[in-house]
Scaffold this motif. Structure first.
Motif, PDB file in Angstrom:
ATOM      1  N   UNK A 217       0.831  -1.198   0.000  1.00 54.83           N
ATOM      2  CA  UNK A 217       0.000   0.000   0.000  1.00 54.83           C
ATOM      3  C   UNK A 217       0.871   1.255   0.000  1.00 54.83           C
ATOM      4  N   UNK A 218       0.290   2.388   0.294  1.00 53.95           N
ATOM      5  CA  UNK A 218       1.029   3.652   0.238  1.00 53.95           C
ATOM      6  C   UNK A 218       1.861   3.923   1.485  1.00 53.95           C
ATOM      7  N   UNK A 219       1.752   3.065   2.481  1.00 52.05           N
ATOM      8  CA  UNK A 219       2.547   3.251   3.696  1.00 52.05           C
ATOM      9  C   UNK A 219       3.997   2.824   3.441  1.00 52.05           C
ATOM     10  N   UNK A 220       4.852   3.131   4.413  1.00 52.90           N
ATOM     11  CA  UNK A 220       6.263   2.773   4.309  1.00 52.90           C
ATOM     12  C   UNK A 220       6.653   1.868   5.463  1.00 52.90           C
ATOM     13  N   UNK A 221       7.351   0.794   5.147  1.00 51.59           N
ATOM     14  CA  UNK A 221       7.718  -0.197   6.165  1.00 51.59           C
ATOM     15  C   UNK A 221       8.592   0.415   7.253  1.00 51.59           C
ATOM     16  N   UNK A 222       9.346   1.442   6.918  1.00 44.08           N
ATOM     17  CA  UNK A 222      10.236   2.052   7.920  1.00 44.08           C
ATOM     18  C   UNK A 222       9.456   2.669   9.070  1.00 44.08           C
ATOM     19  N   UNK A 223       8.138   2.915   8.879  1.00 44.92           N
ATOM     20  CA  UNK A 223       7.318   3.417   9.973  1.00 44.92           C
ATOM     21  C   UNK A 223       6.948   2.303  10.953  1.00 44.92           C
ATOM     22  N   UNK A 224       7.210   1.058  10.564  1.00 43.91           N
ATOM     23  CA  UNK A 224       6.842  -0.091  11.398  1.00 43.91           C
ATOM     24  C   UNK A 224       8.061  -0.767  12.042  1.00 43.91           C
ATOM     25  N   UNK A 225       9.149  -0.846  11.307  1.00 43.56           N
ATOM     26  CA  UNK A 225      10.274  -1.665  11.782  1.00 43.56           C
ATOM     27  C   UNK A 225      11.575  -1.158  11.190  1.00 43.56           C
ATOM     28  N   UNK A 226      12.692  -1.392  11.904  1.00 43.63           N
ATOM     29  CA  UNK A 226      14.038  -1.154  11.378  1.00 43.63           C
ATOM     30  C   UNK A 226      14.885  -2.384  11.670  1.00 43.63           C
ATOM     31  N   UNK A 227      15.946  -2.560  10.901  1.00 46.01           N
ATOM     32  CA  UNK A 227      16.780  -3.759  11.023  1.00 46.01           C
ATOM     33  C   UNK A 227      18.238  -3.343  11.172  1.00 46.01           C
ATOM     34  N   UNK A 228      18.918  -3.942  12.170  1.00 45.72           N
ATOM     35  CA  UNK A 228      20.342  -3.695  12.411  1.00 45.72           C
ATOM     36  C   UNK A 228      21.068  -5.030  12.430  1.00 45.72           C
ATOM     37  N   UNK A 229      21.849  -5.296  11.378  1.00 45.01           N
ATOM     38  CA  UNK A 229      22.622  -6.547  11.310  1.00 45.01           C
ATOM     39  C   UNK A 229      24.013  -6.266  11.855  1.00 45.01           C
ATOM     40  N   UNK A 230      24.303  -6.791  13.051  1.00 47.44           N
ATOM     41  CA  UNK A 230      25.578  -6.502  13.705  1.00 47.44           C
ATOM     42  C   UNK A 230      26.674  -7.477  13.286  1.00 47.44           C
ATOM     43  N   UNK A 231      26.290  -8.700  12.882  1.00 47.69           N
ATOM     44  CA  UNK A 231      27.283  -9.670  12.435  1.00 47.69           C
ATOM     45  C   UNK A 231      27.047  -9.953  10.953  1.00 47.69           C
ATOM     46  N   UNK A 232      27.702  -9.171  10.112  1.00 52.42           N
ATOM     47  CA  UNK A 232      27.481  -9.256   8.667  1.00 52.42           C
ATOM     48  C   UNK A 232      28.091 -10.521   8.068  1.00 52.42           C
ATOM     49  N   UNK A 233      29.064 -11.112   8.748  1.00 55.09           N
ATOM     50  CA  UNK A 233      29.678 -12.341   8.230  1.00 55.09           C
ATOM     51  C   UNK A 233      28.711 -13.516   8.343  1.00 55.09           C
ATOM     52  N   UNK A 234      27.999 -13.605   9.453  1.00 54.52           N
ATOM     53  CA  UNK A 234      27.067 -14.711   9.656  1.00 54.52           C
ATOM     54  C   UNK A 234      25.705 -14.434   9.043  1.00 54.52           C
ATOM     55  N   UNK A 235      25.425 -13.193   8.677  1.00 52.25           N
ATOM     56  CA  UNK A 235      24.143 -12.851   8.039  1.00 52.25           C
ATOM     57  C   UNK A 235      24.422 -11.967   6.829  1.00 52.25           C
ATOM     58  N   UNK A 236      24.721 -12.576   5.668  1.00 55.31           N
ATOM     59  CA  UNK A 236      25.038 -11.779   4.476  1.00 55.31           C
ATOM     60  C   UNK A 236      23.854 -10.950   3.963  1.00 55.31           C
ATOM     61  N   UNK A 237      22.628 -11.432   4.226  1.00 51.89           N
ATOM     62  CA  UNK A 237      21.475 -10.661   3.730  1.00 51.89           C
ATOM     63  C   UNK A 237      20.285 -10.879   4.648  1.00 51.89           C
ATOM     64  N   UNK A 238      19.536  -9.787   4.885  1.00 53.51           N
ATOM     65  CA  UNK A 238      18.327  -9.865   5.701  1.00 53.51           C
ATOM     66  C   UNK A 238      17.267  -8.990   5.049  1.00 53.51           C
ATOM     67  N   UNK A 239      16.147  -9.606   4.630  1.00 48.84           N
ATOM     68  CA  UNK A 239      15.039  -8.850   4.054  1.00 48.84           C
ATOM     69  C   UNK A 239      13.820  -8.989   4.955  1.00 48.84           C
ATOM     70  N   UNK A 240      12.983  -7.940   4.993  1.00 46.30           N
ATOM     71  CA  UNK A 240      11.792  -7.940   5.852  1.00 46.30           C
ATOM     72  C   UNK A 240      10.673  -7.157   5.178  1.00 46.30           C
ATOM     73  N   UNK A 241       9.453  -7.679   5.334  1.00 46.79           N
ATOM     74  CA  UNK A 241       8.253  -6.973   4.884  1.00 46.79           C
ATOM     75  C   UNK A 241       7.173  -7.101   5.960  1.00 46.79           C
ATOM     76  N   UNK A 242       6.219  -6.167   5.941  1.00 48.48           N
ATOM     77  CA  UNK A 242       5.168  -6.126   6.958  1.00 48.48           C
ATOM     78  C   UNK A 242       3.803  -6.301   6.293  1.00 48.48           C
ATOM     79  N   UNK A 243       2.948  -7.098   6.921  1.00 45.02           N
ATOM     80  CA  UNK A 243       1.564  -7.285   6.476  1.00 45.02           C
ATOM     81  C   UNK A 243       0.652  -6.965   7.663  1.00 45.02           C
TER      82      UNK A 243
END
Length: 810
Positions: A217-243
């Motif tokens: 919809x016209x909303x933005x996910x950043x108004x719901x959640x933020x993501x901080x990956x502190x260990x980039x070696x063990x987590x090469x990619x992290x994607x998130x969506x909100x429903x």
């Protein structure tokens, strides 16, 4: 890995094969099929019937008489099913006609060959068929959760079926469940889409990937959640969506059927979507109740040592710093790639969910799963090393399904923390080499056509084949050759004889020297012993090594079997001395053992580079024989490997584990080759050996510098030899080697050999001296020697002896 054939046909719609044809072709093209189960096996003449009326049986309390419309006829069927009661009508059921077959019984067990149903009588009332349960049709409530636990199967009211229709078709049982054995390097085939790609290539059909339509919809996910990956070696990619505005309910029938065919029990639309996408794309997903995420923030970090966390299964797990966690700003909410937490589980009252599709380090997931004793479908896929580029497509597919099923409203945007962009692998295209590997004569274009079947593209400008990122198994020419071979057909590859030049087999020079050492040892009565390369630090004390002896700097083993096997050996004596002790305790009188084994010498501790590994030829014996017997065995070995000059022996080598007066280092042309001697009595006591024990240790790498098997033929002597005996009074500190060096130096070319035949010490010899007698043999290769020549040689020898203070014995 299991899939239903109908699921594969969703992506390869033109595929029209039997299960047996599918299994044979897929196995030959490299996707091994272990077997299959045909769902409509032993089912026949089963149609949809509509119950018109139900009456009580006149002669039974639990039976009823039903009139059932099967389109062209109305059948009378007697049944005792608890969910068919007097007075009801309009339900549509599966009816087995006269002569038809069902696969199993009410208990769910299949009957080999099926059970034939015939018209008969029940308590005097005619019954012209049978209404059957889902178990009798060879299936289960896991695939058909709407089926009652007891009773016949009644089609749901929204089912688009009519009396007389094929009930097997209506239930989707004209299908087969295929079981695959996927090799670990084909990570892409741990997904239905991956298998479908292979099926399309195998049967030369078009592959149609799911069309993912944009959602949000016209909303933005950043108004719901933020993501901080502190260990980039063990987590090469992290994607998130909100429903949001989530509506929990049952999944559609087609999705439940697909999941059940893969052995996954359908639960509700939300859980089923995450499982469906995991099976479809091979990308595990997880859903969190966003209202349970504190602070509207996801933090990907390592756990703290000793941290306790309760997972979805209600079990408390003890964590350590090697385990990656998904957390909010207050506490963990899931173990990354393995299982979510009890504190963020989805309930029927959920309103807003957070979808997660991430990529985690496969090795870490495998070790974490093993450490926790917790293995899941998700961890089983992550540990194989997934394509990071797959995460965004999978999460968008899940959001699309949510909207299509009316399960919620997708919020616009996606959070994508990408720390690793995997580029397609490029491999130089070498058609001649591929033909050479396969024994074929295919043209380059034919090869490229075969590779294009599995989405391997060709960059003509750079002459490179480009493998998509999901094909992690392709990185060299041999991999391209395999792709060509499996679609050209292994059975089409011509039979050819091996080509190449015949060569004479030959051992490497090092192994020839080692073999010669074994031959000499065994000829001299030694038996081969074998010892562990790892041993106990206590060995150094048993061998009386000094505290600062370099041999004590042993390499520790990270995961030893115990203290007695905790270091790599730096000296080979312990193993053979232990074996001698065992033999001595078992009353074996004469024992000779040898070993060919490595020692491991660290260049620095802790290790910064690989240690030096040296092969040592070790001999040990007690019983018959003495120091000189051991010396003779060593010299025999030196002779056999081409060391034609006399070795030099330096006594008092300073080794604590050897007798101080009966030990020597062995040198050849200034290089130390090893040592030999009698074992120190205290060391013998430490090992429990009650006999004089002798050892020799020869450094094989040092011997290799001088060894040669280039032997020269010498003819039989044609001229007579002349012998002279010489008896001397020699100071005790003068060694036989010094005298023999002088004999060689002064005897000239005509001194062929010499032999020490007597050593005497007694009252006839003055104090501090010994008597030594040598037999000298003179011969010329060119003529018969004259007396003057022999006399001249003897005079030179005598002058040399006098310079050492040696006198002739009178």
């Amino acid at each position: 890995m299991n899939t239903s054939l109908s699921w594969i046909k969703r992506y390869v719609p033109d595929l029209s094969v039997t299960a047996q044809e599918y299994m044979d072709a897929m196995t030959l093209s490299g996707t091994k099929v272990e077997g299959y189960e045909t769902l409509d096996e032993d089912l026949d003449k089963i149609v949809v019937g509509e119950i018109l009326s139900v009456e009580k049986h006149p002669d039974s309390d639990h039976l009823v008489i039903c009139q059932v419309n099967v389109k062209d006829n109305t059948l009378q069927i007697v049944t005792g099913a608890p969910n068919v009661k007097e007075g009801i009508s309009g339900q549509k059921v599966a009816v087995v006609l006269d002569g038809g077959k069902v696969a199993g019984g009410h208990d769910g067990k299949k009957v080999p060959g099926g059970t034939t149903i015939k018209t008969g009588e029940l308590r005097g009332v005619k019954s012209e068929g049978m209404m059957c349960s889902i178990e009798e049709m060879g299936s289960s409530r896991e695939m058909y959760p709407e089926a009652p636990e007891y009773g016949i199967y009644i089609f749901p009211e929204d089912s688009d079926v009519e009396p007389g229709d094929d009930a097997i078709e209506a239930l989707g049982l004209h299908d087969s469940v295929i079981e695959y054995e996927i090799t670990s390097n084909r990570v892409d085939c741990y997904s239905v889409i991956g298998i479908a790609r292979e099926a399309a290539a195998t049967f030369d059909k078009e592959f149609k990937s799911p069309v993912i339509t944009p959602t949000g919809n016209d909303e933005n996910i950043s108004d719901y959640i933020s993501v901080d990956v502190q260990d980039k070696e063990l987590c090469p990619r992290y994607t998130a969506r909100v429903v949001k505005n989530v509506k929990i309910g049952p999944s559609p029938k087609w999705m439940r059927r697909c999941l059940a065919s893969n052995g996954i029990r359908p639960i509700n639309n939300l859980v089923d979507i995450t499982n469906y996408v995991m099976e479809e794309y091979g990308q595990p997903m997880h859903a969190y109740d966003l209202d349970t995420i504190s602070g509207g923030k996801i933090i990907v970090r390592r756990a703290k040592n000793g941290e306790i966390y309760t997972t979805l299964d209600g079990q408390e797990r003890k964590l350590d710093e090697n385990i990656l966690m998904i957390c909010d700003d207050r506490e963990p909410v899931g173990i990354a790639g393995i299982m979510g937490g009890e504190n963020s589980m989805i309930t029927d009252h959920v309103h807003t969910i957070l979808f997660e599709a991430a990529n985690f380090d496969g090795t870490n997931i495998r070790l974490s799963s093993k450490r926790l004793g917790l293995r899941t479908d998700a961890s089983g896929k992550f540990e194989k090393g997934l394509d990071p580029n797959n995460a965004s497509e999978a999460i968008n597919r899940a959001c699309q399904l949510m909207e299509e099923m009316g399960a919620g409203e997708v919020v616009g945007g996606m959070i994508d923390v990408c720390n690793e962009i995997r580029e397609p692998m490029r491999v130089t295209f070498e058609p001649e080499r591929i033909n050479s590997l396969l024994g074929t004569s295919l043209s380059p274009q034919e090869m490229l056509d075969y590779m294009a079947k599995v989405e391997l593209t060709y960059d003509k400008r750079k002459n490179e084949v480009i493998a998509p990122t999901f094909r992690q198994d392709i990185f060299r020419t041999a991999d391209l050759a395999e792709e060509v071979a499996r679609f050209f057909g292994y059975d089409n590859i011509p039979t050819t004889l091996p080509s190449g030049q015949a060569t004479t087999g030959k051992l490497p020079f090092k192994l020839q020297v080692e073999d010669r050492a074994r031959d000499v040892a065994e000829y001299c009565g030694f038996s081969q012993g074998m010892s562990y390369s790892f041993e106990s630090p206590k060995v150094f004390d048993k061998l009386l090594l000094d505290v600062d002896d370099p041999l004590r700097k042993a390499i520790p083993i990270m995961n030893p079997l115990g203290e007695d096997f905790s270091i790599m050996r730096t000296i080979t004596l312990n193993g053979l001395l232990t074996s001698l002790a065992i033999n001595y305790n078992r009353r074996n009188k004469n024992v000779r053992l040898y070993e060919m084994g490595n020692v491991y010498l660290a260049k620095s501790l802790p290790l910064t580079e690989l240690p030096t590994e040296k092969m040592m030829f070790t001999l040990a014996m007690y019983g018959e024989g003495d120091f000189y017997d051991m010396k003779g065995v060593a010299e025999e070995f030196f002779t056999k490997v081409g060391l034609n000059k006399r070795p030099e022996y330096k006594s008092n080598a300073g080794r604590n584990y050897l007798h101080p007066g009966r030990q020597a280092d062995v040198y050849y042309e200034g290089t130390k080759l090893g040592f030999l001697g009698e074992v120190h009595p205290l060391v013998c006591d430490n090992y429990g050996i009650g006999e004089r024990t002798y050892i020799a240790v020869i450094d094989i790498p040092a011997v290799l510098e001088y060894a040669t098997f280039d032997h020269k033929y010498e003819g039989i002597a044609r001229f007579p030899a002349v012998t002279r005996d010489i008896s001397m009074v020699v100071q005790k500190e003068i060694q036989a080697g010094q005298i023999e060096d002088l004999l060689i130096q002064r005897g000239g070319n005509i001194l062929e050999s010499f032999e020490l035949f007597d050593v005497y010490e007694g009252h006839q010899i003055k104090e501090g001296y010994k008597s030594m007698a040598y037999s000298l043999l003179f011969r010329s290769k060119e003529k018969t020697l004259e007396e003057s020549e022999i006399t001249s040689a003897m005079r030179k020898i005598m002058n040399g002896l006098e310079s050492l203070g040696i006198e002739l014995r009178k």
